[in-house]
Motif scaffolding. Sequence first.
Motif, PDB file in Angstrom:
ATOM      1  N   UNK A  82       0.821  -1.212   0.000  1.00  0.00           N
ATOM      2  CA  UNK A  82       0.000   0.000   0.000  1.00  0.00           C
ATOM      3  C   UNK A  82       0.852   1.258   0.000  1.00  0.00           C
ATOM      4  N   UNK A  83       0.205   2.338  -0.419  1.00  0.00           N
ATOM      5  CA  UNK A  83       0.859   3.636  -0.475  1.00  0.00           C
ATOM      6  C   UNK A  83       1.428   3.985   0.909  1.00  0.00           C
ATOM      7  N   UNK A  84       2.657   4.516   0.901  1.00  0.00           N
ATOM      8  CA  UNK A  84       3.326   4.912   2.129  1.00  0.00           C
ATOM      9  C   UNK A  84       4.238   3.856   2.724  1.00  0.00           C
ATOM     10  N   UNK A  85       4.096   2.598   2.297  1.00  0.00           N
ATOM     11  CA  UNK A  85       4.993   1.547   2.797  1.00  0.00           C
ATOM     12  C   UNK A  85       6.358   1.672   2.127  1.00  0.00           C
ATOM     13  N   UNK A  86       7.382   1.230   2.826  1.00  0.00           N
ATOM     14  CA  UNK A  86       8.705   1.097   2.232  1.00  0.00           C
ATOM     15  C   UNK A  86       8.979  -0.381   2.052  1.00  0.00           C
ATOM     16  N   UNK A  87       9.275  -0.761   0.812  1.00  0.00           N
ATOM     17  CA  UNK A  87       9.563  -2.157   0.503  1.00  0.00           C
ATOM     18  C   UNK A  87      11.062  -2.382   0.419  1.00  0.00           C
ATOM     19  N   UNK A  88      11.497  -3.514   0.940  1.00  0.00           N
ATOM     20  CA  UNK A  88      12.864  -3.977   0.734  1.00  0.00           C
ATOM     21  C   UNK A  88      12.819  -4.854  -0.509  1.00  0.00           C
ATOM     22  N   UNK A  89      13.528  -4.447  -1.543  1.00  0.00           N
ATOM     23  CA  UNK A  89      13.606  -5.223  -2.784  1.00  0.00           C
ATOM     24  C   UNK A  89      14.930  -5.967  -2.782  1.00  0.00           C
ATOM     25  N   UNK A  90      14.871  -7.281  -3.011  1.00  0.00           N
ATOM     26  CA  UNK A  90      16.075  -8.116  -2.935  1.00  0.00           C
ATOM     27  C   UNK A  90      16.330  -8.819  -4.260  1.00  0.00           C
ATOM     28  N   UNK A  91      17.587  -8.872  -4.624  1.00  0.00           N
ATOM     29  CA  UNK A  91      18.043  -9.520  -5.850  1.00  0.00           C
ATOM     30  C   UNK A  91      19.072 -10.563  -5.484  1.00  0.00           C
ATOM     31  N   UNK A  92      18.868 -11.775  -5.992  1.00  0.00           N
ATOM     32  CA  UNK A  92      19.826 -12.867  -5.842  1.00  0.00           C
ATOM     33  C   UNK A  92      20.062 -13.452  -7.222  1.00  0.00           C
ATOM     34  N   UNK A 119      16.492 -14.172  -8.873  1.00  0.00           N
ATOM     35  CA  UNK A 119      15.342 -14.241  -7.976  1.00  0.00           C
ATOM     36  C   UNK A 119      15.191 -12.851  -7.379  1.00  0.00           C
ATOM     37  N   UNK A 120      14.032 -12.241  -7.620  1.00  0.00           N
ATOM     38  CA  UNK A 120      13.746 -10.911  -7.104  1.00  0.00           C
ATOM     39  C   UNK A 120      12.563 -11.021  -6.164  1.00  0.00           C
ATOM     40  N   UNK A 121      12.582 -10.255  -5.100  1.00  0.00           N
ATOM     41  CA  UNK A 121      11.480 -10.298  -4.144  1.00  0.00           C
ATOM     42  C   UNK A 121      11.289  -8.934  -3.505  1.00  0.00           C
ATOM     43  N   UNK A 122      10.075  -8.725  -3.026  1.00  0.00           N
ATOM     44  CA  UNK A 122       9.737  -7.487  -2.326  1.00  0.00           C
ATOM     45  C   UNK A 122       9.156  -7.856  -0.973  1.00  0.00           C
ATOM     46  N   UNK A 123       9.631  -7.191   0.073  1.00  0.00           N
ATOM     47  CA  UNK A 123       9.190  -7.437   1.448  1.00  0.00           C
ATOM     48  C   UNK A 123       8.794  -6.130   2.109  1.00  0.00           C
ATOM     49  N   UNK A 124       7.805  -6.204   2.968  1.00  0.00           N
ATOM     50  CA  UNK A 124       7.495  -5.137   3.917  1.00  0.00           C
ATOM     51  C   UNK A 124       7.726  -5.769   5.279  1.00  0.00           C
ATOM     52  N   UNK A 125       8.804  -5.395   5.931  1.00  0.00           N
ATOM     53  CA  UNK A 125       9.207  -6.098   7.155  1.00  0.00           C
ATOM     54  C   UNK A 125       9.555  -7.530   6.783  1.00  0.00           C
ATOM     55  N   UNK A 126       8.946  -8.482   7.454  1.00  0.00           N
ATOM     56  CA  UNK A 126       9.169  -9.896   7.158  1.00  0.00           C
ATOM     57  C   UNK A 126       8.116 -10.465   6.213  1.00  0.00           C
ATOM     58  N   UNK A 127       7.156  -9.635   5.823  1.00  0.00           N
ATOM     59  CA  UNK A 127       6.045 -10.076   4.976  1.00  0.00           C
ATOM     60  C   UNK A 127       6.418  -9.994   3.492  1.00  0.00           C
ATOM     61  N   UNK A 128       6.486 -11.156   2.835  1.00  0.00           N
ATOM     62  CA  UNK A 128       6.772 -11.166   1.403  1.00  0.00           C
ATOM     63  C   UNK A 128       5.537 -10.673   0.657  1.00  0.00           C
ATOM     64  N   UNK A 129       5.774  -9.808  -0.314  1.00  0.00           N
ATOM     65  CA  UNK A 129       4.682  -9.250  -1.118  1.00  0.00           C
ATOM     66  C   UNK A 129       4.686  -9.830  -2.521  1.00  0.00           C
ATOM     67  N   UNK A 130       5.876  -9.935  -3.110  1.00  0.00           N
ATOM     68  CA  UNK A 130       6.011 -10.416  -4.484  1.00  0.00           C
ATOM     69  C   UNK A 130       7.303 -11.217  -4.603  1.00  0.00           C
ATOM     70  N   UNK A 131       7.243 -12.316  -5.376  1.00  0.00           N
ATOM     71  CA  UNK A 131       8.436 -13.110  -5.716  1.00  0.00           C
ATOM     72  C   UNK A 131       8.469 -13.268  -7.228  1.00  0.00           C
TER      73      UNK A 131
END
Length: 145
Positions: free
Chosen positions: A73-83, A95-107
Amino acid sequence: MQGRAFESHKLIRFQHCDPAGIVFYPQYFVLFHELIEDWFNDGLGIKYGDFIAKQRLGVPTVRIECDFVAPSTIGETLALRLIVRRAGRSSIALSLSAYAGESVRVRTEQVIVLFSLESRNAIPIPPELRTQIDNFVVGEQDVAR
């Protein structure tokens, strides 16, 4: 040698969202491309702008598979990870992924290819670039799914 993940943080803005205030799914692909550019600039030490404009090279996507796990959602900061899963002759499996805290949003599983903008063909990854990429190769058993 054990590889490592590259990580970048992105604030979810109004421009990323649909009228419901959640990320419109194609925007994840834009964010993941920004992550790849950040990886070149900050992870590989290659200025992405020079890579395109001066070296006349690109890394187009040739395959992509994506799981949308939970909305962002708007205002969240996502950690985007690349492996890097593997580097072939001219291709790089990511492998790319997006997390908000420990919650995975997209893989996403994505394959990019080193591409000459002049000849419009895939080209072999040069040894010096392969050495830099190898720092991010993580074995299958080490990739969280």
